[in-house]
Motif scaffolding. Structure first.
Motif: not given
Length: 65
Positions: A1-13
């Motif tokens: 779950m952390a990988v998915i959330m971090e991936s989404i935040m990285a894409i948005i950033t």
């Protein structure tokens, strides 16, 4: 779950800060930001799971019971 959330935040950033770059540069920036943010996110999730959550549960169980 952390990988998915971090991936989404990285894409948005990356898209918010570097929308004028090429796809190759966005791809590289995405993986750099993911690799920098993922250890921090995993550290926070372990800290919350192993330290903070038991203290909160202990506090709540002493108040209700």
């Amino acid at each position: 779950m952390a990988v998915i959330m971090e991936s989404i935040m990285a894409i948005i950033t990356v898209l918010n800060n570097h929308s004028d770059k090429s796809y190759y540069e966005i791809y590289n920036l995405f993986f750099k930001s993911l690799l920098y943010a993922l250890p921090i996110g995993l550290t926070f999730s372990c800290l919350i799971t192993l330290v903070i959550k038991p203290k909160i549960e202990k506090c709540l169980s002493s108040v209700t019971g």
